[in-house]
Design a protein around this motif. Sequence first.
Motif, PDB file in Angstrom:
ATOM      1  N   ALA A  23      35.985  40.207  28.270  1.00  0.00           N
ATOM      2  CA  ALA A  23      35.949  41.602  27.804  1.00  0.00           C
ATOM      3  C   ALA A  23      37.027  42.430  28.494  1.00  0.00           C
ATOM      4  O   ALA A  23      37.693  43.266  27.859  1.00  0.00           O
ATOM      5  N   ASN A  24      37.225  42.198  29.785  1.00  0.00           N
ATOM      6  CA  ASN A  24      38.271  42.935  30.508  1.00  0.00           C
ATOM      7  C   ASN A  24      39.659  42.612  29.978  1.00  0.00           C
ATOM      8  O   ASN A  24      40.491  43.509  29.798  1.00  0.00           O
ATOM      9  N   GLN A  25      39.910  41.337  29.731  1.00  0.00           N
ATOM     10  CA  GLN A  25      41.245  40.904  29.330  1.00  0.00           C
ATOM     11  C   GLN A  25      41.546  41.196  27.862  1.00  0.00           C
ATOM     12  O   GLN A  25      42.662  41.585  27.523  1.00  0.00           O
ATOM     13  N   LEU A  26      40.541  41.012  26.996  1.00  0.00           N
ATOM     14  CA  LEU A  26      40.791  41.110  25.557  1.00  0.00           C
ATOM     15  C   LEU A  26      40.446  42.473  24.971  1.00  0.00           C
ATOM     16  O   LEU A  26      41.069  42.904  23.994  1.00  0.00           O
ATOM     17  N   LEU A  27      39.462  43.134  25.558  1.00  0.00           N
ATOM     18  CA  LEU A  27      38.988  44.401  24.983  1.00  0.00           C
ATOM     19  C   LEU A  27      39.293  45.609  25.862  1.00  0.00           C
ATOM     20  O   LEU A  27      38.958  46.734  25.500  1.00  0.00           O
ATOM     21  N   GLY A  28      39.916  45.366  27.014  1.00  0.00           N
ATOM     22  CA  GLY A  28      40.243  46.473  27.896  1.00  0.00           C
ATOM     23  C   GLY A  28      39.063  47.076  28.614  1.00  0.00           C
ATOM     24  O   GLY A  28      39.112  48.240  29.040  1.00  0.00           O
ATOM     25  N   ALA A  29      37.966  46.317  28.738  1.00  0.00           N
ATOM     26  CA  ALA A  29      36.792  46.821  29.458  1.00  0.00           C
ATOM     27  C   ALA A  29      37.079  46.868  30.964  1.00  0.00           C
ATOM     28  O   ALA A  29      38.128  46.402  31.427  1.00  0.00           O
ATOM     29  N   ASP A  30      36.133  47.425  31.693  1.00  0.00           N
ATOM     30  CA  ASP A  30      36.365  47.610  33.132  1.00  0.00           C
ATOM     31  C   ASP A  30      35.153  47.133  33.945  1.00  0.00           C
ATOM     32  O   ASP A  30      34.657  47.845  34.819  1.00  0.00           O
ATOM     33  N   TYR A  31      34.690  45.931  33.629  1.00  0.00           N
ATOM     34  CA  TYR A  31      33.568  45.384  34.385  1.00  0.00           C
ATOM     35  C   TYR A  31      34.033  44.971  35.776  1.00  0.00           C
ATOM     36  O   TYR A  31      35.151  44.471  35.959  1.00  0.00           O
ATOM     37  N   ALA A  32      33.169  45.148  36.744  1.00  0.00           N
ATOM     38  CA  ALA A  32      33.484  44.737  38.112  1.00  0.00           C
ATOM     39  C   ALA A  32      33.294  43.223  38.241  1.00  0.00           C
ATOM     40  O   ALA A  32      32.177  42.716  38.071  1.00  0.00           O
ATOM     41  N   VAL A  33      34.387  42.508  38.516  1.00  0.00           N
ATOM     42  CA  VAL A  33      34.355  41.048  38.636  1.00  0.00           C
ATOM     43  C   VAL A  33      35.160  40.656  39.871  1.00  0.00           C
ATOM     44  O   VAL A  33      36.222  41.250  40.150  1.00  0.00           O
ATOM     45  N   ASP A  34      34.658  39.685  40.611  1.00  0.00           N
ATOM     46  CA  ASP A  34      35.382  39.190  41.776  1.00  0.00           C
ATOM     47  C   ASP A  34      36.773  38.707  41.362  1.00  0.00           C
ATOM     48  O   ASP A  34      36.926  37.991  40.365  1.00  0.00           O
ATOM     49  N   ARG A  35      37.802  39.108  42.117  1.00  0.00           N
ATOM     50  CA  ARG A  35      39.178  38.764  41.740  1.00  0.00           C
ATOM     51  C   ARG A  35      39.422  37.262  41.695  1.00  0.00           C
ATOM     52  O   ARG A  35      40.144  36.757  40.836  1.00  0.00           O
ATOM     53  N   ILE A  36      38.822  36.547  42.624  1.00  0.00           N
ATOM     54  CA  ILE A  36      39.026  35.097  42.662  1.00  0.00           C
ATOM     55  C   ILE A  36      38.417  34.447  41.418  1.00  0.00           C
ATOM     56  O   ILE A  36      39.050  33.614  40.760  1.00  0.00           O
ATOM     57  N   ASP A  37      37.206  34.856  41.082  1.00  0.00           N
ATOM     58  CA  ASP A  37      36.563  34.327  39.873  1.00  0.00           C
ATOM     59  C   ASP A  37      37.366  34.677  38.628  1.00  0.00           C
ATOM     60  O   ASP A  37      37.550  33.840  37.731  1.00  0.00           O
ATOM     61  N   ALA A  38      37.849  35.912  38.566  1.00  0.00           N
ATOM     62  CA  ALA A  38      38.643  36.332  37.411  1.00  0.00           C
ATOM     63  C   ALA A  38      39.922  35.500  37.288  1.00  0.00           C
ATOM     64  O   ALA A  38      40.313  35.101  36.178  1.00  0.00           O
ATOM     65  N   GLY A  39      40.559  35.237  38.427  1.00  0.00           N
ATOM     66  CA  GLY A  39      41.772  34.420  38.397  1.00  0.00           C
ATOM     67  C   GLY A  39      41.495  32.992  37.960  1.00  0.00           C
ATOM     68  O   GLY A  39      42.253  32.412  37.179  1.00  0.00           O
ATOM     69  N   ILE A  40      40.404  32.404  38.456  1.00  0.00           N
ATOM     70  CA  ILE A  40      40.037  31.033  38.070  1.00  0.00           C
ATOM     71  C   ILE A  40      39.753  30.961  36.576  1.00  0.00           C
ATOM     72  O   ILE A  40      40.213  30.047  35.875  1.00  0.00           O
ATOM     73  N   ILE A  41      39.007  31.926  36.082  1.00  0.00           N
ATOM     74  CA  ILE A  41      38.631  31.911  34.665  1.00  0.00           C
ATOM     75  C   ILE A  41      39.847  32.093  33.765  1.00  0.00           C
ATOM     76  O   ILE A  41      40.099  31.284  32.868  1.00  0.00           O
ATOM     77  N   TRP A  42      40.603  33.162  33.993  1.00  0.00           N
ATOM     78  CA  TRP A  42      41.658  33.522  33.047  1.00  0.00           C
ATOM     79  C   TRP A  42      42.929  32.695  33.238  1.00  0.00           C
ATOM     80  O   TRP A  42      43.544  32.265  32.266  1.00  0.00           O
ATOM     81  N   ASN A  43      43.326  32.470  34.472  1.00  0.00           N
ATOM     82  CA  ASN A  43      44.623  31.823  34.715  1.00  0.00           C
ATOM     83  C   ASN A  43      44.548  30.299  34.786  1.00  0.00           C
ATOM     84  O   ASN A  43      45.581  29.637  34.742  1.00  0.00           O
ATOM     85  N   TYR A  44      43.354  29.760  34.892  1.00  0.00           N
ATOM     86  CA  TYR A  44      43.256  28.316  35.070  1.00  0.00           C
ATOM     87  C   TYR A  44      42.335  27.655  34.051  1.00  0.00           C
ATOM     88  O   TYR A  44      42.779  26.885  33.208  1.00  0.00           O
ATOM     89  N   ARG A  45      41.051  27.979  34.103  1.00  0.00           N
ATOM     90  CA  ARG A  45      40.098  27.188  33.325  1.00  0.00           C
ATOM     91  C   ARG A  45      40.116  27.465  31.822  1.00  0.00           C
ATOM     92  O   ARG A  45      40.009  26.548  31.018  1.00  0.00           O
ATOM     93  N   LEU A  46      40.223  28.729  31.427  1.00  0.00           N
ATOM     94  CA  LEU A  46      40.180  29.037  29.996  1.00  0.00           C
ATOM     95  C   LEU A  46      41.401  28.478  29.274  1.00  0.00           C
ATOM     96  O   LEU A  46      41.278  27.877  28.200  1.00  0.00           O
ATOM     97  N   SER A  47      42.582  28.650  29.861  1.00  0.00           N
ATOM     98  CA  SER A  47      43.783  28.098  29.231  1.00  0.00           C
ATOM     99  C   SER A  47      43.703  26.579  29.161  1.00  0.00           C
ATOM    100  O   SER A  47      44.115  25.968  28.168  1.00  0.00           O
ATOM    101  N   ARG A  48      43.143  25.971  30.184  1.00  0.00           N
ATOM    102  CA  ARG A  48      42.972  24.522  30.208  1.00  0.00           C
ATOM    103  C   ARG A  48      42.038  24.068  29.086  1.00  0.00           C
ATOM    104  O   ARG A  48      42.312  23.079  28.392  1.00  0.00           O
ATOM    105  N   ALA A  49      40.928  24.787  28.894  1.00  0.00           N
ATOM    106  CA  ALA A  49      39.976  24.426  27.840  1.00  0.00           C
ATOM    107  C   ALA A  49      40.583  24.585  26.455  1.00  0.00           C
ATOM    108  O   ALA A  49      40.362  23.752  25.563  1.00  0.00           O
ATOM    109  N   VAL A  50      41.374  25.647  26.256  1.00  0.00           N
ATOM    110  CA  VAL A  50      41.997  25.879  24.942  1.00  0.00           C
ATOM    111  C   VAL A  50      43.007  24.774  24.633  1.00  0.00           C
ATOM    112  O   VAL A  50      43.041  24.241  23.509  1.00  0.00           O
ATOM    113  N   VAL A  51      43.828  24.402  25.608  1.00  0.00           N
ATOM    114  CA  VAL A  51      44.793  23.328  25.384  1.00  0.00           C
ATOM    115  C   VAL A  51      44.085  22.000  25.145  1.00  0.00           C
ATOM    116  O   VAL A  51      44.497  21.194  24.296  1.00  0.00           O
ATOM    117  N   ALA A  52      42.994  21.746  25.879  1.00  0.00           N
ATOM    118  CA  ALA A  52      42.220  20.528  25.642  1.00  0.00           C
ATOM    119  C   ALA A  52      41.700  20.488  24.206  1.00  0.00           C
ATOM    120  O   ALA A  52      41.746  19.441  23.537  1.00  0.00           O
TER     121      ALA A  52
END
Length: 354
Positions: A50-79
């Motif tokens: 929601a933060n990345q795609l819809l511009g929401a402002d939910y409070a999320v740990d930066r490390i978790d956000a980085g793992i999700i957006w920069n690593y795991r989600l892109s990996r799952a989409v390419v898979a």
Amino acid sequence: MRIALTRSSAAGLGLRWLWITPIVLLAALIAGTAIGETPIPVDTILKVLANQLLGADYAVDRIDAGIIWNYRLSRAVVAACCGTSLALAGVVLQALLRNPLADPYLMGISAGASTGAVAVAVAGLGAGALSLSLGAFVGALLAFGIVVMLAHAANSGVGGGRGVQAAGAIILAGIAGSQLFNALTAFIITKSASAEQARGIMFWLMGNLSGVRWADVTLAVPAALFGLLVCLWHRRSLDAFTFGADSAASMGIAVRPVRGMLIISMALVTAVMVSIVGAIGFVGLVIPHAMRFIVGSQHTRLVPATALAGAVFLIGSDILSRILVSGQVLPIGVITSLIGAPAFALILVRGKRH
């Protein structure tokens, strides 16, 4: 009457399966993002999206956000894209060659694409004029051409190449072509790569999603969609090719242009995926057979079912590659081979019985 009811039930099951699959695919993408060495709650994933795609402002740990957006989600989409592309390539090759064992890995296409990619990346082939994907594409076409010539020569020597001998010849030619291009790849690595490069390339050649980022997504998604659209556009032609080229011609299909378009398209899609994640085996073999069992052989249903199931299968394989060995990530090709090798043996045994 009983046969008609059975067929109707099977068709109904196939349609229901197709309706459920987008939901299953979404669930697989979320699972691929949530599961790993550090488990991440689903609600955290949804907040990051929601933060990345819809511009929401939910409070999320930066490390978790980085793992999700920069690593795991892109990996799952390419898979998902890779699974779709390789599975569709298997469907096309099995229809065109009328061989249940045909897939990009066994036919040498993946090995040729790997050689082309390594030649560009390590040996500097093309002096910077060739991209990694283009080098892989040239290697894939070259490998498939050699395999077809070998099979044709073998068939010419077995009384026209009918029956089991012809079916076996194309697989043996594919194995020979794969070994040839694997040897060329090893030679290029040994001659031109440093020790560090060699380690990285050998891990990549077994199928590796660890280095995937969003830049790779922008290449993988269009390639997978292109392959899917080509297959859907030619779905009736694929039905005709399953009865042979003569039957396809009698139905008004321009055999050579259509066959050439399909082969080149699948070689291109396979090459793009190999250039991103390396060679991943058996996806194009296992998934089409599983989907034929569920939805039948008509490509109107088989193509979308195979595309979606291939995506889910490779996401699931990627999850397994990250959790089977604590603290380590296995090459995804190891997982698909562990699943695909027994399936390959089963298909061989069933083919012999029938």
